[in-house]
Design an enzyme around this catalytic site. Structure first.
Site, PDB file in Angstrom:
ATOM      1  N   GLU A 213      68.506  43.654  63.385  1.00 18.96           N
ATOM      2  CA  GLU A 213      69.638  44.569  63.551  1.00 18.96           C
ATOM      3  C   GLU A 213      69.597  45.114  64.968  1.00 18.96           C
ATOM      4  O   GLU A 213      68.703  44.777  65.742  1.00 18.96           O
ATOM      5  CB  GLU A 213      69.586  45.715  62.534  1.00 18.96           C
ATOM      6  CG  GLU A 213      68.387  46.628  62.671  1.00 18.96           C
ATOM      7  CD  GLU A 213      68.459  47.867  61.768  1.00 18.96           C
ATOM      8  OE1 GLU A 213      69.542  48.213  61.274  1.00 18.96           O
ATOM      9  OE2 GLU A 213      67.399  48.510  61.581  1.00 18.96           O
TER      10      GLU A 213
ATOM     11  N   LYS B   3      66.570  57.002  57.477  1.00 17.02           N
ATOM     12  CA  LYS B   3      67.248  57.343  58.740  1.00 17.02           C
ATOM     13  C   LYS B   3      66.507  58.512  59.393  1.00 17.02           C
ATOM     14  O   LYS B   3      66.949  59.672  59.381  1.00 17.02           O
ATOM     15  CB  LYS B   3      68.735  57.654  58.479  1.00 17.02           C
ATOM     16  CG  LYS B   3      69.615  57.420  59.709  1.00 17.02           C
ATOM     17  CD  LYS B   3      71.064  57.310  59.322  1.00 17.02           C
ATOM     18  CE  LYS B   3      72.022  57.466  60.486  1.00 17.02           C
ATOM     19  NZ  LYS B   3      71.913  56.477  61.539  1.00 17.02           N
TER      20      LYS B   3
HETATM   21  C1  PLP Z   1      69.099  51.269  63.183  1.00 15.06           C
HETATM   22  C2  PLP Z   1      70.507  51.346  62.709  1.00 15.06           C
HETATM   23  N1  PLP Z   1      71.023  50.316  62.022  1.00 15.06           N
HETATM   24  C3  PLP Z   1      72.300  50.317  61.590  1.00 15.06           C
HETATM   25  C4  PLP Z   1      73.133  51.399  61.843  1.00 15.06           C
HETATM   26  C5  PLP Z   1      74.560  51.369  61.356  1.00 15.06           C
HETATM   27  O1  PLP Z   1      74.717  52.250  60.272  1.00 15.06           O
HETATM   28  P1  PLP Z   1      76.142  52.822  59.856  1.00 15.06           P
HETATM   29  O2  PLP Z   1      77.046  51.658  59.660  1.00 15.06           O
HETATM   30  O3  PLP Z   1      75.872  53.547  58.583  1.00 15.06           O
HETATM   31  O4  PLP Z   1      76.598  53.718  60.962  1.00 15.06           O
HETATM   32  C6  PLP Z   1      72.640  52.502  62.541  1.00 15.06           C
HETATM   33  C7  PLP Z   1      73.502  53.638  62.810  1.00 15.06           C
HETATM   34  O5  PLP Z   1      73.150  54.575  63.459  1.00 15.06           O
HETATM   35  C8  PLP Z   1      71.292  52.480  62.977  1.00 15.06           C
HETATM   36  O6  PLP Z   1      70.775  53.510  63.656  1.00 15.06           O
END
Ligand code: PLP
Length: 285
Positions: free
Chosen positions: A180, A148
């Site tokens: 995604e 992240k």
């Molecule tokens: C690229 C990406 N994919 C998926 C997610 C979803 O993640 P989460 O469910 O942990 O918020 C995020 C959240 O910011 C993201 O930036």
């Protein structure tokens, strides 16, 4: 304005000032996390903090706080926030050495740490009733989307393209696979199976994705396949939704100029979003 946690102190947001040599500012050399609380109760905090630990490990930054210290900071931000539904933002960068150099500073310098709170707005009644539009875009990101990282330029550009097209999210497509969203994971109902991309370097392992997948497996009556969604099959989906900590299960009823299925909210989203809301209401640490 609510105080933020900045390098070990609680300060007004305008006092949280970084050096011009901070590697987060110069290189995007850092990672972040977003942790939600609903009705002032944290949801999935352990999983989010595990992901933060992993992101830091992957880029060789020492975790600046212990788990107990992180939870103290987060709990204070939640209880001081005027809103009861809160999004906690955490960012850790490799700090601010005296000289700009691509290689890690040697010896290391203290990381820069920020944690702040903001209100989460619920999905609008319009989206809950009619769903929303997404667009598809080429995935321009790097090969470690599982970290992240604060390097979000491709995500930002994709989301902006979505906004310009009157859409709420952009679906990233790499080598013919719909992976995604710009800031969310993707689920599609195709031939009565619920599909989502498998974990790996091309997606972020969303906490909401993982939690929802576990819930669906526990329930046992909707077949869940963690398998790639080919771009062209996306248009055979009867339902599509996208998940994230602050937007929950976001129903997508239009992709580009095509309706998804009937173009209306479907039964799988309706059932799962209700069940997920219940899950969020259960007490947890
Ligand atoms: C690229 C990406 N994919 C998926 C997610 C979803 O993640 P989460 O469910 O942990 O918020 C995020 C959240 O910011 C993201 O930036």
């Amino acid at each position: 304005m609510q105080a933020v946690y900045f390098n070990g102190r609680w300060v007004a947001p305008e006092q949280a000032r970084i050096s011009a040599f901070d590697r987060g500012f110069l290189f995007g050399d850092g990672v972040y996390e977003v942790i939600p609380a609903f009705k002032r109760r944290l949801f999935g905090a352990e999983a989010h903090l595990n992901r933060l630990t992993r992101s830091l490990e992957q880029i060789d930054i020492q975790d600046p706080l212990t788990r107990v210290q992180w939870l103290d900071v987060i709990n204070r931000l939640v209880s001081d926030c005027p809103s009861v539904d809160v999004s906690i933002y955490i960012q850790v960068t490799r700090g601010a050495p005296a000289k700009r150099d691509h290689a890690y500073p040697d010896p290391p310098v203290p990381p820069t740490v920020l944690a702040s709170a903001s209100a989460i707005s619920p999905l609008s009644a319009k989206i809950r009733t009619h769903g929303a539009k997404a667009i598809t875009v080429p995935d321009l990101r790097w090969g470690r989307c599982d970290i992240k990282s604060v390097n979000l330029l491709p995500n930002i550009m994709a989301r902006q393209q979505a906004v310009a097209a009157g859409a709420v999210e952009a679906i990233m497509v790499r080598e013919g696979i719909a992976l995604e969203g710009a800031a969310s994971n993707l689920f599609a109902v195709i031939d009565d199976d619920l599909l989502t991309a498998p974990l790996g370097p091309h997606i972020l392992g969303g906490v909401t994705r993982n939690r929802l997948a576990d819930m669906v497996k526990d329930q046992g009556h909707i077949p869940l396949l963690e398998s790639p969604i080919p771009f062209d099959r996306l248009f055979d989906a009867t339902e599509v939704f996208m998940t994230s900590s602050t937007r929950d299960l976001l129903p997508i009823t239009r992709i580009n100029e095509h309706p998804v299925g009937t173009g209306r909210i479907g039964p799988v989203w309706t059932e799962l979003s209700q069940a997920f809301t219940k899950l969020k209401q259960q007490r947890e640490t």
